[in-house]
Design a protein around this motif. Structure first.
Motif, PDB file in Angstrom:
ATOM      1  N   TRP A 294       0.837  -1.204   0.000  1.00  0.00           N
ATOM      2  CA  TRP A 294       0.000   0.000   0.000  1.00  0.00           C
ATOM      3  C   TRP A 294       0.871   1.253   0.000  1.00  0.00           C
ATOM      4  CZ3 TRP A 294      -4.699  -0.420  -1.516  1.00  0.00           C
ATOM      5  CH2 TRP A 294      -5.447  -1.562  -1.242  1.00  0.00           C
ATOM      6  N   LEU A 295       1.971   1.220   0.742  1.00  0.00           N
ATOM      7  CA  LEU A 295       2.891   2.361   0.765  1.00  0.00           C
ATOM      8  C   LEU A 295       3.511   2.586  -0.610  1.00  0.00           C
ATOM      9  CD1 LEU A 295       4.620   1.722   4.195  1.00  0.00           C
ATOM     10  CD2 LEU A 295       2.970   3.529   3.667  1.00  0.00           C
ATOM     11  N   LEU A 296       3.819   1.502  -1.300  1.00  0.00           N
ATOM     12  CA  LEU A 296       4.373   1.619  -2.644  1.00  0.00           C
ATOM     13  C   LEU A 296       3.355   2.250  -3.590  1.00  0.00           C
ATOM     14  CD1 LEU A 296       6.787   1.028  -4.480  1.00  0.00           C
ATOM     15  CD2 LEU A 296       5.802  -1.232  -4.890  1.00  0.00           C
ATOM     16  N   LEU A 297       2.101   1.855  -3.468  1.00  0.00           N
ATOM     17  CA  LEU A 297       1.047   2.460  -4.279  1.00  0.00           C
ATOM     18  C   LEU A 297       0.943   3.958  -3.989  1.00  0.00           C
ATOM     19  CD1 LEU A 297      -1.305   2.203  -6.291  1.00  0.00           C
ATOM     20  CD2 LEU A 297      -2.772   1.628  -4.341  1.00  0.00           C
ATOM     21  N   CYS A 298       0.999   4.321  -2.723  1.00  0.00           N
ATOM     22  CA  CYS A 298       0.958   5.748  -2.351  1.00  0.00           C
ATOM     23  C   CYS A 298       2.133   6.500  -2.968  1.00  0.00           C
ATOM     24  CB  CYS A 298       0.993   5.905  -0.831  1.00  0.00           C
ATOM     25  SG  CYS A 298      -0.485   5.353   0.015  1.00  0.00           S
ATOM     26  N   ALA A 299       3.306   5.886  -2.962  1.00  0.00           N
ATOM     27  CA  ALA A 299       4.488   6.524  -3.546  1.00  0.00           C
ATOM     28  C   ALA A 299       4.302   6.745  -5.043  1.00  0.00           C
ATOM     29  CB  ALA A 299       5.724   5.669  -3.287  1.00  0.00           C
ATOM     30  N   TYR A 300       3.779   5.743  -5.741  1.00  0.00           N
ATOM     31  CA  TYR A 300       3.546   5.896  -7.181  1.00  0.00           C
ATOM     32  C   TYR A 300       2.509   6.972  -7.461  1.00  0.00           C
ATOM     33  CZ  TYR A 300       6.232   1.640  -8.162  1.00  0.00           C
ATOM     34  OH  TYR A 300       7.213   0.706  -8.289  1.00  0.00           O
ATOM     35  N   ILE A 301       1.474   7.046  -6.636  1.00  0.00           N
ATOM     36  CA  ILE A 301       0.453   8.074  -6.820  1.00  0.00           C
ATOM     37  C   ILE A 301       1.059   9.449  -6.576  1.00  0.00           C
ATOM     38  CG2 ILE A 301      -1.720   8.997  -5.924  1.00  0.00           C
ATOM     39  CD1 ILE A 301      -2.548   6.059  -5.395  1.00  0.00           C
TER      40      ILE A 301
ATOM     41  N   HIS B 245     -15.871  10.483  -0.333  1.00  0.00           N
ATOM     42  CA  HIS B 245     -15.971  10.230  -1.776  1.00  0.00           C
ATOM     43  C   HIS B 245     -15.625  11.479  -2.581  1.00  0.00           C
ATOM     44  CE1 HIS B 245     -17.511   6.222  -1.309  1.00  0.00           C
ATOM     45  NE2 HIS B 245     -18.397   6.658  -0.435  1.00  0.00           N
ATOM     46  N   GLU B 246     -15.855  12.666  -2.000  1.00  0.00           N
ATOM     47  CA  GLU B 246     -15.576  13.904  -2.719  1.00  0.00           C
ATOM     48  C   GLU B 246     -14.087  14.235  -2.743  1.00  0.00           C
ATOM     49  OE1 GLU B 246     -17.800  14.128   0.099  1.00  0.00           O
ATOM     50  OE2 GLU B 246     -19.432  13.503  -1.183  1.00  0.00           O
ATOM     51  N   GLN B 247     -13.340  13.759  -1.745  1.00  0.00           N
ATOM     52  CA  GLN B 247     -11.916  14.062  -1.679  1.00  0.00           C
ATOM     53  C   GLN B 247     -11.154  13.269  -2.733  1.00  0.00           C
ATOM     54  OE1 GLN B 247     -11.444  13.247   2.645  1.00  0.00           O
ATOM     55  NE2 GLN B 247     -10.243  15.118   2.592  1.00  0.00           N
ATOM     56  N   LYS B 248     -10.183  13.936  -3.346  1.00  0.00           N
ATOM     57  CA  LYS B 248      -9.375  13.290  -4.367  1.00  0.00           C
ATOM     58  C   LYS B 248      -8.121  12.706  -3.721  1.00  0.00           C
ATOM     59  CE  LYS B 248     -11.002  16.147  -8.116  1.00  0.00           C
ATOM     60  NZ  LYS B 248     -11.675  15.293  -9.026  1.00  0.00           N
ATOM     61  N   LEU B 249      -7.840  11.470  -4.032  1.00  0.00           N
ATOM     62  CA  LEU B 249      -6.713  10.762  -3.458  1.00  0.00           C
ATOM     63  C   LEU B 249      -5.396  11.418  -3.820  1.00  0.00           C
ATOM     64  CD1 LEU B 249      -5.677   8.290  -1.886  1.00  0.00           C
ATOM     65  CD2 LEU B 249      -5.749   7.014  -4.023  1.00  0.00           C
ATOM     66  N   VAL B 250      -5.239  11.795  -5.071  1.00  0.00           N
ATOM     67  CA  VAL B 250      -3.989  12.404  -5.524  1.00  0.00           C
ATOM     68  C   VAL B 250      -3.735  13.705  -4.778  1.00  0.00           C
ATOM     69  CG1 VAL B 250      -2.774  13.379  -7.506  1.00  0.00           C
ATOM     70  CG2 VAL B 250      -4.195  11.356  -7.800  1.00  0.00           C
ATOM     71  N   GLU B 251      -4.738  14.553  -4.658  1.00  0.00           N
ATOM     72  CA  GLU B 251      -4.570  15.832  -3.961  1.00  0.00           C
ATOM     73  C   GLU B 251      -4.219  15.607  -2.503  1.00  0.00           C
ATOM     74  OE1 GLU B 251      -8.122  18.096  -4.582  1.00  0.00           O
ATOM     75  OE2 GLU B 251      -7.745  18.311  -6.728  1.00  0.00           O
ATOM     76  N   TYR B 252      -4.852  14.609  -1.871  1.00  0.00           N
ATOM     77  CA  TYR B 252      -4.574  14.323  -0.463  1.00  0.00           C
ATOM     78  C   TYR B 252      -3.129  13.887  -0.275  1.00  0.00           C
ATOM     79  CZ  TYR B 252      -4.767  12.135   4.116  1.00  0.00           C
ATOM     80  OH  TYR B 252      -4.504  11.782   5.420  1.00  0.00           O
ATOM     81  N   LEU B 253      -2.651  12.978  -1.140  1.00  0.00           N
ATOM     82  CA  LEU B 253      -1.282  12.484  -0.996  1.00  0.00           C
ATOM     83  C   LEU B 253      -0.248  13.537  -1.357  1.00  0.00           C
ATOM     84  CD1 LEU B 253      -1.674   8.830  -2.296  1.00  0.00           C
ATOM     85  CD2 LEU B 253      -1.422   9.598   0.070  1.00  0.00           C
ATOM     86  N   LEU B 254      -0.551  14.409  -2.285  1.00  0.00           N
ATOM     87  CA  LEU B 254       0.381  15.477  -2.623  1.00  0.00           C
ATOM     88  C   LEU B 254       0.482  16.499  -1.500  1.00  0.00           C
ATOM     89  CD1 LEU B 254      -0.378  16.097  -6.400  1.00  0.00           C
ATOM     90  CD2 LEU B 254       1.683  15.076  -5.407  1.00  0.00           C
ATOM     91  N   ALA B 255      -0.614  16.729  -0.791  1.00  0.00           N
ATOM     92  CA  ALA B 255      -0.609  17.701   0.296  1.00  0.00           C
ATOM     93  C   ALA B 255      -0.128  17.097   1.618  1.00  0.00           C
ATOM     94  CB  ALA B 255      -2.024  18.248   0.490  1.00  0.00           C
ATOM     95  N   PHE B 256      -0.045  15.773   1.697  1.00  0.00           N
ATOM     96  CA  PHE B 256       0.299  15.100   2.938  1.00  0.00           C
ATOM     97  C   PHE B 256       1.715  15.400   3.346  1.00  0.00           C
ATOM     98  CE2 PHE B 256       1.585  11.519   5.582  1.00  0.00           C
ATOM     99  CZ  PHE B 256       0.537  11.452   6.463  1.00  0.00           C
TER     100      PHE B 256
END
Length: 80
Positions: free
Chosen positions: A27-34, A69-80
């Motif tokens: 899962w961490l690897l997936l987050c890194a790729y995203i 559902h409204e939150q975008k995964l990419v935006e969340y991970l980029l801002a994390f």
């Protein structure tokens, strides 16, 4: 990979692991790729899975991170 990625991305994986300790290395690897802004097709190629499987994993990752559902995964991970 994780050491170099953390050095470049402000210890992203360490912070993510600290906040969500139940995330497995896959899962961490997936987050890194995203976070690297890889497309679903690129991620599928890197993980040797289908594009549909990447879609399912992204959906499940949103659930694991507790995102609406409204939150975008990419935006969340980029801002994390």
């Amino acid at each position: 990979f994780q050491t170099h990625f953390d050095n470049v991305h402000d210890y992203f994986l360490q912070r993510l692991r600290a906040q969500f300790p139940k995330l497995s290395p896959s899962w961490l690897l997936l987050c890194a790729y995203i976070r690297m802004k890889k497309s679903n097709k690129e991620i599928a190629s890197l993980l040797n899975i289908t594009v549909a499987a990447v879609d399912k994993r992204r959906y499940r990752l949103k659930e694991k991170l507790g995102l609406d559902h409204e939150q975008k995964l990419v935006e969340y991970l980029l801002a994390f």
